[in-house]
Design a protein around this motif. Structure first.
Motif, PDB file in Angstrom:
ATOM      1  N   ARG A 125      21.058  10.230  18.274  1.00  0.00           N
ATOM      2  CA  ARG A 125      20.733  10.714  17.085  1.00  0.00           C
ATOM      3  C   ARG A 125      19.727  12.046  16.840  1.00  0.00           C
ATOM      4  NH1 ARG A 125      18.332   4.710  14.993  1.00  0.00           N
ATOM      5  NH2 ARG A 125      20.456   3.619  14.966  1.00  0.00           N
ATOM      6  N   MET A 154      25.524  11.829  10.490  1.00  0.00           N
ATOM      7  CA  MET A 154      25.220  10.748   9.759  1.00  0.00           C
ATOM      8  C   MET A 154      26.246   9.518  10.205  1.00  0.00           C
ATOM      9  SD  MET A 154      22.709  10.942   7.629  1.00  0.00           S
ATOM     10  CE  MET A 154      23.006   9.213   7.185  1.00  0.00           C
ATOM     11  N   GLY A 155      27.388   9.991  10.618  1.00  0.00           N
ATOM     12  CA  GLY A 155      28.611   8.945  11.174  1.00  0.00           C
ATOM     13  C   GLY A 155      28.048   8.464  12.491  1.00  0.00           C
ATOM     14  N   ILE A 156      27.399   9.282  13.372  1.00  0.00           N
ATOM     15  CA  ILE A 156      26.728   8.978  14.548  1.00  0.00           C
ATOM     16  C   ILE A 156      25.450   8.273  14.406  1.00  0.00           C
ATOM     17  CG2 ILE A 156      25.282   9.685  16.560  1.00  0.00           C
ATOM     18  CD1 ILE A 156      27.325  12.247  16.719  1.00  0.00           C
ATOM     19  N   TYR A 157      24.722   8.346  13.424  1.00  0.00           N
ATOM     20  CA  TYR A 157      23.613   7.257  13.143  1.00  0.00           C
ATOM     21  C   TYR A 157      24.121   5.926  12.860  1.00  0.00           C
ATOM     22  CZ  TYR A 157      19.876   5.144  10.403  1.00  0.00           C
ATOM     23  OH  TYR A 157      19.015   4.187   9.885  1.00  0.00           O
ATOM     24  N   HIS A 158      24.961   6.023  12.060  1.00  0.00           N
ATOM     25  CA  HIS A 158      25.469   4.478  11.532  1.00  0.00           C
ATOM     26  C   HIS A 158      26.087   3.804  12.557  1.00  0.00           C
ATOM     27  CE1 HIS A 158      24.508   4.987   7.230  1.00  0.00           C
ATOM     28  NE2 HIS A 158      25.071   5.958   7.258  1.00  0.00           N
ATOM     29  N   THR A 159      26.956   4.571  13.313  1.00  0.00           N
ATOM     30  CA  THR A 159      27.678   3.922  14.620  1.00  0.00           C
ATOM     31  C   THR A 159      26.793   3.605  15.705  1.00  0.00           C
ATOM     32  OG1 THR A 159      29.689   5.252  14.253  1.00  0.00           O
ATOM     33  CG2 THR A 159      29.385   4.527  16.321  1.00  0.00           C
ATOM     34  N   SER A 161      22.321  15.007  17.442  1.00  0.00           N
ATOM     35  CA  SER A 161      23.495  15.093  16.297  1.00  0.00           C
ATOM     36  C   SER A 161      22.636  15.677  15.233  1.00  0.00           C
ATOM     37  CB  SER A 161      24.012  14.006  16.255  1.00  0.00           C
ATOM     38  OG  SER A 161      23.160  12.916  15.539  1.00  0.00           O
ATOM     39  N   GLU A 203      27.721  15.466   8.286  1.00  0.00           N
ATOM     40  CA  GLU A 203      28.513  14.573   8.140  1.00  0.00           C
ATOM     41  C   GLU A 203      28.732  13.760   9.368  1.00  0.00           C
ATOM     42  OE1 GLU A 203      32.308  15.263   6.025  1.00  0.00           O
ATOM     43  OE2 GLU A 203      30.980  16.391   4.555  1.00  0.00           O
ATOM     44  N   PRO A 204      29.160  14.305  10.643  1.00  0.00           N
ATOM     45  CA  PRO A 204      28.980  13.654  11.790  1.00  0.00           C
ATOM     46  C   PRO A 204      27.940  13.137  12.252  1.00  0.00           C
ATOM     47  CG  PRO A 204      30.359  15.663  12.168  1.00  0.00           C
ATOM     48  CD  PRO A 204      29.671  15.796  10.676  1.00  0.00           C
TER      49      PRO A 204
END
Length: 99
Positions: A47, A25-30, A50, A22-23
């Motif tokens: 990316r 993917m969050g890092i990817y979007h951010t 993570s 989950e983090p």
């Protein structure tokens, strides 16, 4: 492979895997919001590291029969998590993300 009831336990059934995915993917979007000049430095690095956390956990699960290989992959996952934390510190210091 371990069987729980009639179901085989896969790496993506593990809490630790889901917690790491989950983090990532969050890092990817951010990181999509990072400046273009960071594309080949901070963005790619954060990316990669993570995503490597959950990737190494998946590999560790597959190698769990071999204690040394299992431990090595868990150690790699921990190292990638520390690297990700460092890149997040840089992203914060550069004011790309909030704490």
């Amino acid at each position: 492979m371990k069987i729980h009831g009639n179901k085989k336990i896969r790496h993506n059934d593990l809490d630790v895997y889901r917690i790491s995915f989950e983090p990532g993917m969050g890092i990817y979007h951010t990181s999509k919001l990072f400046p273009k000049e960071e594309t080949y430095s901070l963005t790619d690095q954060i990316r990669r590291s993570s995503r490597s956390v959950s990737g190494n956990l998946a590999e560790a699960w597959r190698k769990r029969r071999y204690e040394k290989a299992f431990i090595a992959k868990l150690s790699d996952a921990e190292g990638e998590a520390a690297e990700t934390q460092t890149w997040l510190e840089y992203a914060h210091a550069c004011e790309y993300i909030d704490k």
